[in-house]
Every structure is written in structure tokens, then in C-alpha cells.
Design a protein around this motif. Sequence first.
Motif, PDB file in Angstrom:
ATOM      1  N   ASN A  73       2.523  -3.387   4.336  1.00 25.60           N
ATOM      2  CA  ASN A  73       3.784  -3.006   3.670  1.00 25.60           C
ATOM      3  C   ASN A  73       3.990  -3.808   2.413  1.00 25.60           C
ATOM      4  OD1 ASN A  73       4.435  -1.081   5.574  1.00 25.60           O
ATOM      5  ND2 ASN A  73       5.432  -2.579   6.870  1.00 25.60           N
TER       6      ASN A  73
ATOM      7  N   GLY B 295      -4.340   4.878   1.454  1.00 27.23           N
ATOM      8  CA  GLY B 295      -4.577   3.666   0.676  1.00 27.23           C
ATOM      9  C   GLY B 295      -5.883   3.714  -0.091  1.00 27.23           C
TER      10      GLY B 295
ATOM     11  N   MET C 255       0.836  -1.174   0.000  1.00 29.30           N
ATOM     12  CA  MET C 255       0.000   0.000   0.000  1.00 29.30           C
ATOM     13  C   MET C 255       0.884   1.241   0.000  1.00 29.30           C
ATOM     14  SD  MET C 255      -2.700   1.358   2.886  1.00 29.30           S
ATOM     15  CE  MET C 255      -1.630   2.284   3.970  1.00 29.30           C
ATOM     16  N   LYS C 256       0.583   2.150  -0.863  1.00 30.70           N
ATOM     17  CA  LYS C 256       1.290   3.428  -0.878  1.00 30.70           C
ATOM     18  C   LYS C 256       0.629   4.328   0.165  1.00 30.70           C
ATOM     19  CE  LYS C 256       2.520   7.200  -3.902  1.00 30.70           C
ATOM     20  NZ  LYS C 256       3.898   7.380  -4.027  1.00 30.70           N
ATOM     21  N   ARG C 257       1.444   4.884   1.066  1.00 23.81           N
ATOM     22  CA  ARG C 257       0.912   5.739   2.127  1.00 23.81           C
ATOM     23  C   ARG C 257       1.294   7.192   1.887  1.00 23.81           C
ATOM     24  NH1 ARG C 257       1.896   2.419   7.739  1.00 23.81           N
ATOM     25  NH2 ARG C 257       0.984   0.483   7.011  1.00 23.81           N
ATOM     26  N   LYS C 258       0.493   8.079   2.438  1.00 25.39           N
ATOM     27  CA  LYS C 258       0.831   9.499   2.430  1.00 25.39           C
ATOM     28  C   LYS C 258       2.104   9.703   3.231  1.00 25.39           C
ATOM     29  CE  LYS C 258      -3.995  10.966   2.533  1.00 25.39           C
ATOM     30  NZ  LYS C 258      -5.020  11.622   3.359  1.00 25.39           N
ATOM     31  N   ASN C 259       2.868  10.738   2.914  1.00 24.76           N
ATOM     32  CA  ASN C 259       4.087  11.025   3.670  1.00 24.76           C
ATOM     33  C   ASN C 259       3.791  11.268   5.143  1.00 24.76           C
ATOM     34  OD1 ASN C 259       5.743  10.752   1.454  1.00 24.76           O
ATOM     35  ND2 ASN C 259       5.701  12.924   0.958  1.00 24.76           N
TER      36      ASN C 259
ATOM     37  N   TRP D 179       1.299   9.994   6.939  1.00 21.86           N
ATOM     38  CA  TRP D 179       0.277   9.037   7.339  1.00 21.86           C
ATOM     39  C   TRP D 179       0.162   8.865   8.853  1.00 21.86           C
ATOM     40  CZ3 TRP D 179       1.190   4.683  10.114  1.00 21.86           C
ATOM     41  CH2 TRP D 179       2.484   4.173  10.119  1.00 21.86           C
TER      42      TRP D 179
END
Length: 133
Positions: A133, A43, A1-5, A7
Motif C-alpha cells: 500500500n 503492479g 503500488m497501483k492496483r487494478k480495480n 485486483w
Amino acid sequence: MKRKNDWPTELANFLLKTRKTPFKWGENDCCLFAANAILAMGGDDVAKDVRGHYTTAIGARRIMKSLGAANVVELLTQRLGEPDGKLVRGAIVAVESDGQQVAGVFYHKPWALTESGLQGMPLESVIATWSLN
């Protein structure tokens, strides 16, 4: 999952906001709480196909059954992959609460939304984890 900086901050803000929102099937229940935590961290919406499709506990069970999931762990595994056992900040968790499986998120401890509202849960209640992750 790509997370916000940012997060971790977004997740903390989500938890603070959610603690004031009452439990409501189909709007603010345990599985949507976990899905909304994922959204808050940046996500994708893992519950987009079921949002607005139930309003009761019976309706939630029917949706789970139609998806082939007998319990919360099976449902989360369908949506997030196999549990990895990593209990880290931002992980989605399944915990046992009053004899039931409940979805939640880990932020310094497991947090789960029950019919009594948002509750910090003991570590011993964790059944499965998905670190995303």
C-alpha cells in the motif's frame, strides 16, 4: 503500488491458474510466483531483470548473491521496501517452509509455491509481510 480495480478477482484467478502449474526454477518458482502475483494485481514487474537468467536452485542463489541478498526476506526488501507487518489480502509474504524462506502471497491465508507445488501455509510460518500500500 497501483492496483487494478478488480485486483482481488485477478489474484484469485492467478492462484487458481498457478495451482496447476508445476514448480520450475526460473519460470515458476517462489520469487517469480510473488512477482507474478504483483503483476496479476496490476503492479509492475519487480523481477523483470532476473527473468530468464537462471534455471536451477544454484542459479537462483547466484542471482540473489549478485544482488547482495542473502535470503528471500532481503531480496523482497530490496524489491518492495521494508516489511510493514500488515497481513492483508494481496500482501506479499515470506514464510518458512521446511527450514527455508519462501516467497508467497496472502489470500485468506499465506500461499507459497514450493517444489511440491502451490501450498496453503500456516499463519505461524509467516516471517515478514509487505502490504504493497
